[in-house]
Write an enzyme that holds these catalytic residues in place. Structure first.
Site, PDB file in Angstrom:
ATOM      1  N   ASN A 140      22.252 -10.177  38.326  1.00  0.00           N
ATOM      2  CA  ASN A 140      22.117  -8.742  38.038  1.00  0.00           C
ATOM      3  C   ASN A 140      22.509  -7.911  39.252  1.00  0.00           C
ATOM      4  O   ASN A 140      22.915  -8.433  40.285  1.00  0.00           O
ATOM      5  CB  ASN A 140      20.687  -8.427  37.564  1.00  0.00           C
ATOM      6  CG  ASN A 140      19.651  -8.616  38.666  1.00  0.00           C
ATOM      7  OD1 ASN A 140      19.960  -8.951  39.812  1.00  0.00           O
ATOM      8  ND2 ASN A 140      18.400  -8.409  38.323  1.00  0.00           N
ATOM      9  N   MET A 142      20.487  -6.174  40.993  1.00  0.00           N
ATOM     10  CA  MET A 142      19.410  -6.284  41.985  1.00  0.00           C
ATOM     11  C   MET A 142      18.597  -5.017  42.177  1.00  0.00           C
ATOM     12  O   MET A 142      17.860  -4.899  43.151  1.00  0.00           O
ATOM     13  CB  MET A 142      19.975  -6.760  43.335  1.00  0.00           C
ATOM     14  CG  MET A 142      20.629  -8.123  43.262  1.00  0.00           C
ATOM     15  SD  MET A 142      21.521  -8.601  44.759  1.00  0.00           S
ATOM     16  CE  MET A 142      22.994  -7.584  44.625  1.00  0.00           C
ATOM     17  N   HIS A 536      19.858  -4.720  29.640  1.00  0.00           N
ATOM     18  CA  HIS A 536      18.399  -4.729  29.623  1.00  0.00           C
ATOM     19  C   HIS A 536      17.854  -5.039  28.223  1.00  0.00           C
ATOM     20  O   HIS A 536      17.019  -4.295  27.705  1.00  0.00           O
ATOM     21  CB  HIS A 536      17.853  -3.379  30.078  1.00  0.00           C
ATOM     22  CG  HIS A 536      18.155  -3.038  31.495  1.00  0.00           C
ATOM     23  ND1 HIS A 536      17.965  -1.763  32.021  1.00  0.00           N
ATOM     24  CD2 HIS A 536      18.613  -3.794  32.514  1.00  0.00           C
ATOM     25  CE1 HIS A 536      18.305  -1.762  33.292  1.00  0.00           C
ATOM     26  NE2 HIS A 536      18.717  -2.980  33.613  1.00  0.00           N
TER      27      HIS A 536
END
Length: 604
Positions: A140, A142, A536
């Site tokens: 990802n 981060m 997400h």
């Protein structure tokens, strides 16, 4: 996508990648040593072996649960991961863009619904999901965001006891090792943070010219009512500030996903067995509707492992539904279509929630000359901020903004447009042409609490899950997004942006050609065409629908789900930190049930 397929963008992208390669030798990393930390011990597990707990998936949640449970010497844990150790591309923050569509990615794509996201290549979004130790925390961007207290209070208000803000804050703190001295020296903020947890969190510095741009952007945001914050993970979330990242602030900055934070310290424990390249295909549930083990494919062979206490599914909001459905847990009609007997009739895979974003690109200065900057591998590759605002000015935020700055003629922007964001040639060519003429400020406007819902459908156990985003299936989301865009466009009226006559960088969107440019109707069309995922996914096995407040699967004993799929509603921000929080709390719930609360340690 191959570089040669990018046409006019190929040479720019080739230059960008060449710059990365040329600078690898300059990285102050001992890369081999860093990677070595992830090497798992060689082991041999006998088919039919029994453990206390089997955790499926070593991602943002599963790695936490396995690590925390194995803190108890008497607790024997098997952690199953379909991928292998993270590669160097994962360890070095600035190389993260090269992980997408590699062997470390599940390489999922959304289903083209013919309606939303048609500005994507082929109308289908690459739905990046990490396939390695650490899961999506290993690929990802981060960003470390906890969300808003009302997010969690709303969970508790819906009947899910123990998920209110006062209860979950200690679990956010338990995981955190904050390495931002300015925050920890501020007495009003220290109660919100911890410096002793496993997950290192920092604010990497950028090159000075870029820092100056971010400071000007913060000032401009304050002029439109989005005030500058010291800490959006503190007592106030509304506003904007420099970003928090799960990147260490040590001499050698590296990604701190759950692989580094939780698995490296735990991997040599004798009571923790980590089996990589092991694909769990089915949870074994006996005639009393009790989970007793897992079927696993390892090196092309089917193995069965048993759990004397629990099986814990932590495969993520896309893959946990597939695992449950394969095991007879799902909607009865879906199971019947697959010829699977019903164990528990639950809406598994329904009500997919996701944060979509819309890019709003503003022109910058034109007299700075072109730039091919050296890629700073210590950061995520470009300077960025993070901000949140509510349309009524108070309460929980409706929208998140992730603004980032691009140098004039930035090769990174050319790469990111086509590869990272997957926008089609029309969109990329128009925005890249704008970047040839000026620097750009690209502002990702994120819809935090969408009313639209999608679905994860399992058509076959031998193929990838089908991902239907459902973006803008509820028209109320258009109103929120349009209002948010209007707010962001006010940046062009601020002192800094007026200095270079900033305007919207117009994207080529044939579907919107018949509409008045910059009208509400235009922005609705623009959002529908360009809206895409912030990666997400959540809610596909939510509390109250598939699991209870202790994350136990309804109608099945000794089976629990611990990952973002259990969220009953979306947090106000990036989901990695909330997923880790859920796993921390779930670990304590499990310890308390089987070993007593004397083994629970939280940070107050």
């Amino acid at each position: 996508m191959l570089i040669g397929e990018l046409g006019a963008f190929g040479s720019l992208i080739y230059t960008f990648l060449s710059r990365i390669a040329a600078n690898l030798s300059q990285v102050p990393y001992s890369l081999e040593a860093t990677q070595y930390e992830f090497k798992l011990p060689r082991l041999s597990i006998q088919d039919g072996a029994t453990f206390d707990f089997i955790v499926v998936g070593a991602g943002s949640a599963g790695a936490v649960v396995a690590s925390r449970l194995s803190e108890l010497p008497e607790c024997r844990v098997l952690l199953l991961e379909a991928g292998a150790e993270p590669p160097l591309l994962s360890v070095v923050p600035g190389l993260l863009a090269l992980l997408a569509r590699s062997e470390y990615d599940w390489n999922y794509f959304t289903v083209n619904d013919g309606y939303s996201s048609q500005g994507q290549i082929g109308g289908s979004i690459p739905y990046n999901r990490g396939k390695m130790i650490g899961g999506s925390s290993s690929n990802n961007y981060m960003m470390y965001v906890r969300g808003n207290p009302e997010d969690y209070n709303s969970w508790a208000d819906a009947g899910f006891e123990g998920w209110d803000w006062d209860t979950v804050l200690p679990y956010f703190k338990k995981s955190e090792n904050l390495q931002v001295s300015d925050v920890m020296q501020n007495r009003t903020l220290t109660d919100y943070h911890n410096t002793r947890g496993p997950l290192k969190v920092s604010r990497p510095e950028h090159e000075r010219t870029q820092e100056t741009k971010l400071e000007a952007l913060l000032q401009s945001l304050s002029e439109i009512g989005i005030e500058t914050l010291e800490d959006y993970n503190g007592p106030e979330q509304l506003g904007a500030s420099k970003n928090y990242f799960t990147i260490s602030n040590d001499r050698v900055p590296i990604r701190y996903g759950t692989a580094q934070a939780y698995i490296v310290p735990a991997k040599k424990r004798k009571n923790l067995v980590i089996l990589k390249n092991a694909l769990a295909t089915k949870i074994l549930i006996d005639s009393t509707k009790t989970a007793i083990g897992v079927e696993v494919e390892v090196n092309g062979k089917r193995n069965t492992f048993y759990a004397s206490k629990e099986v814990i599914a932590s495969a993520g909001a896309v893959d946990t539904p597939k695992l449950l459905v394969a095991s007879g847990v799902g909607a009865a009609a879906d199971l019947a279509a697959l010829g699977i007997d019903v164990v528990s009739d639950l809406p598994v895979g329904k009500d997919l929630q996701d944060h979509l974003f819309i890019p709003v690109v503003l022109s910058g200065a034109t007299d700075i000359g072109t730039a091919l900057p050296v890629v700073d591998l210590r950061t995520i590759g470009f300077p960025t901020l993070n901000g949140f605002f509510a349309l009524n000015g108070t309460g929980r935020p409706d929208l998140q903004i992730i603004p980032f700055y691009m140098d004039m003629a930035s090769p990174f922007f050319a790469f990111a447009c086509a590869n990272t964001f997957n926008f089609n040639d029309d969109i990329c060519s128009s925005l890249i042409n704008a970047n040839q003429k000026s620097e750009l400020f690209a502002i990702l406007l994120v819809l935090l609490h969408p009313k639209s819902r999608g679905e994860i459908k399992i058509r076959s156990l031998n193929s990838a899950p089908e991902i239907y985003t459902g973006y803008f299936s509820n028209a109320e989301d258009f109103d929120t997004v349009t209002a948010g865009i209007r707010r962001i466009l006010n940046l062009t009226k601020t002192e800094y942006f007026k200095g270079f006559n900033s305007e919207v960088a117009r994207a080529i969107l044939p579907a919107c050609d018949g509409l008045e440019y910059l009208s509400d109707e235009y922005w609705e069309c623009y959002a529908l065409q360009t809206g895409t995922t912030l990666y997400h996914p959540a809610g596909t096995c939510a509390m109250g629908r598939v699991v209870d407040a202790e994350l136990k699967v309804l109608g099945v004993d000794r089976l629990r789900v611990v990952d973002a799929s259990v969220f009953p509603s979306m947090p106000s921000g990036n989901t990695n930190a909330p997923t880790i929080m859920v796993a921390e709390r779930a670990s304590d719930l499990i310890k308390e049930q089987y070993y007593g609360n004397q083994n629970i340690v939280t940070v107050q």
